[in-house]
Write a protein that holds these residues in place. Sequence first.
Motif, short mmCIF file in Angstrom:
data_model
loop_
_atom_site.label_atom_id
_atom_site.label_comp_id
_atom_site.label_asym_id
_atom_site.label_seq_id
_atom_site.Cartn_x
_atom_site.Cartn_y
_atom_site.Cartn_z
N ASN A 209 -2.49 -18.93 -6.91
CA ASN A 209 -3.77 -18.32 -6.55
C ASN A 209 -3.75 -17.74 -5.15
N LYS A 210 -3.04 -18.37 -4.23
CA LYS A 210 -2.94 -17.83 -2.87
C LYS A 210 -2.22 -16.49 -2.87
N VAL A 211 -1.14 -16.41 -3.66
CA VAL A 211 -0.41 -15.14 -3.77
C VAL A 211 -1.31 -14.07 -4.36
N ARG A 212 -2.05 -14.45 -5.41
CA ARG A 212 -2.93 -13.48 -6.07
C ARG A 212 -4.05 -13.01 -5.14
N GLU A 213 -4.61 -13.93 -4.36
CA GLU A 213 -5.68 -13.56 -3.42
C GLU A 213 -5.17 -12.60 -2.35
N ILE A 214 -3.96 -12.84 -1.86
CA ILE A 214 -3.37 -11.93 -0.86
C ILE A 214 -3.19 -10.55 -1.46
N ARG A 215 -2.64 -10.51 -2.64
CA ARG A 215 -2.40 -9.22 -3.29
C ARG A 215 -3.72 -8.50 -3.56
N ASN A 216 -4.74 -9.25 -4.02
CA ASN A 216 -6.04 -8.64 -4.32
C ASN A 216 -6.74 -8.16 -3.06
N SER A 217 -6.58 -8.90 -1.96
CA SER A 217 -7.22 -8.48 -0.70
C SER A 217 -6.65 -7.15 -0.22
N ILE A 218 -5.38 -6.91 -0.50
CA ILE A 218 -4.76 -5.63 -0.15
C ILE A 218 -5.16 -4.56 -1.15
N TYR A 219 -5.08 -4.91 -2.43
CA TYR A 219 -5.35 -3.94 -3.49
C TYR A 219 -6.78 -3.41 -3.43
N SER A 220 -7.73 -4.28 -3.05
CA SER A 220 -9.13 -3.88 -3.02
C SER A 220 -9.42 -2.80 -1.98
N GLU A 221 -8.54 -2.68 -0.98
CA GLU A 221 -8.76 -1.68 0.07
C GLU A 221 -7.94 -0.41 -0.13
N VAL A 222 -7.05 -0.43 -1.08
CA VAL A 222 -6.16 0.72 -1.30
C VAL A 222 -6.95 1.97 -1.70
N TYR A 223 -8.07 1.78 -2.38
CA TYR A 223 -8.90 2.92 -2.77
C TYR A 223 -9.27 3.74 -1.55
N HIS A 224 -9.71 3.07 -0.47
CA HIS A 224 -10.09 3.77 0.76
C HIS A 224 -8.87 4.42 1.42
N PHE A 225 -7.74 3.70 1.38
CA PHE A 225 -6.53 4.24 1.99
C PHE A 225 -6.08 5.51 1.28
N ASN A 226 -6.12 5.49 -0.04
CA ASN A 226 -5.69 6.67 -0.81
C ASN A 226 -6.63 7.85 -0.61
N LEU A 227 -7.91 7.56 -0.48
CA LEU A 227 -8.87 8.65 -0.21
C LEU A 227 -8.54 9.32 1.12
N TRP A 228 -8.23 8.50 2.12
CA TRP A 228 -7.87 9.08 3.43
C TRP A 228 -6.57 9.88 3.34
N LYS A 229 -5.61 9.37 2.59
CA LYS A 229 -4.33 10.09 2.43
C LYS A 229 -4.55 11.44 1.75
#
Length: 302
Positions: A209-229
Amino acid sequence: MRAKKWLTFATIICTIASVVLMIVFQCNDIKIGYDISLALFGSAFLGFIMSLIEYFSERKSSMEKFWIEARKVIIQFRKAKPIVISEPEELIFNSFAEEIHNREVERYGEKIANSLGLKKESKAKNEYIAWMESHEIMNFTENDNISEILDELYKQHLEENKVCFSSIIDNYIDLSNISLSDLDSAYGSLDFMFGNKKIRRTAYEEIFNKVREIRNSIYSEVYHFNLWKEGKGNFVICAMKAMEISKILFESKISESGALKQECIYQRAFDEIEESLEDFIYKMVDYLKKALIYGHTSRISS
């Protein structure tokens, strides 16, 4: 592993049932029933021994696979980069926002900008320069244009920070593509005859679950990162979100000695998971021993 577990349970039940039948038939002097139950006992007991051996072998393989898959994911996450800045976050973000605002004013032109009530600002820039003057060693001569030098230093610092945040955002986009499907499958295959609930809960809470939470915390912000890119997003928002992720993944410790200050950055989140992984494999699998790193033989004096 689940199939081996239930096969073991089935064969032990058959073994016990055949023993009971043997006793019943023996007491009632039913020879045919006794012979059949005796044959059933032999087959069931042999099946139990074989299924038990296969269970422990499968148990070992399942735990090793979970450990290996978790290690693979952690190794990939170890490629994460921390955001290392010397200036206060608020100064940097305000300066980013002010620069973007001033570029927008320039793009509109003076006439349109005035009609919209927009004008260039320098509050964040002045605060940033004031911070540099009080925290950085600067030597000026009488012939130096101090204002011009400070302005150039401000632009240089801001550009370096922009490059830093852009690089980190790219790094986090790459991390968001890490797949957890193999780890998910490995966790799902964990199913034990004894202590199953406790072992699975430990593996879930301290590792999976710790691994999944880390991955999800990153994945949830990728939408904003891709919009900026793509040229549609807000760089300041992306920089703030990248900073939030960096704080989740890393821990900074500052130590001071006299006039010197040292900052050390640790991959705290990953270190904790790796410690849990080592505890998991060493405590649950008795065949895995710590390696002997030194040995010495000497003669005992009489």
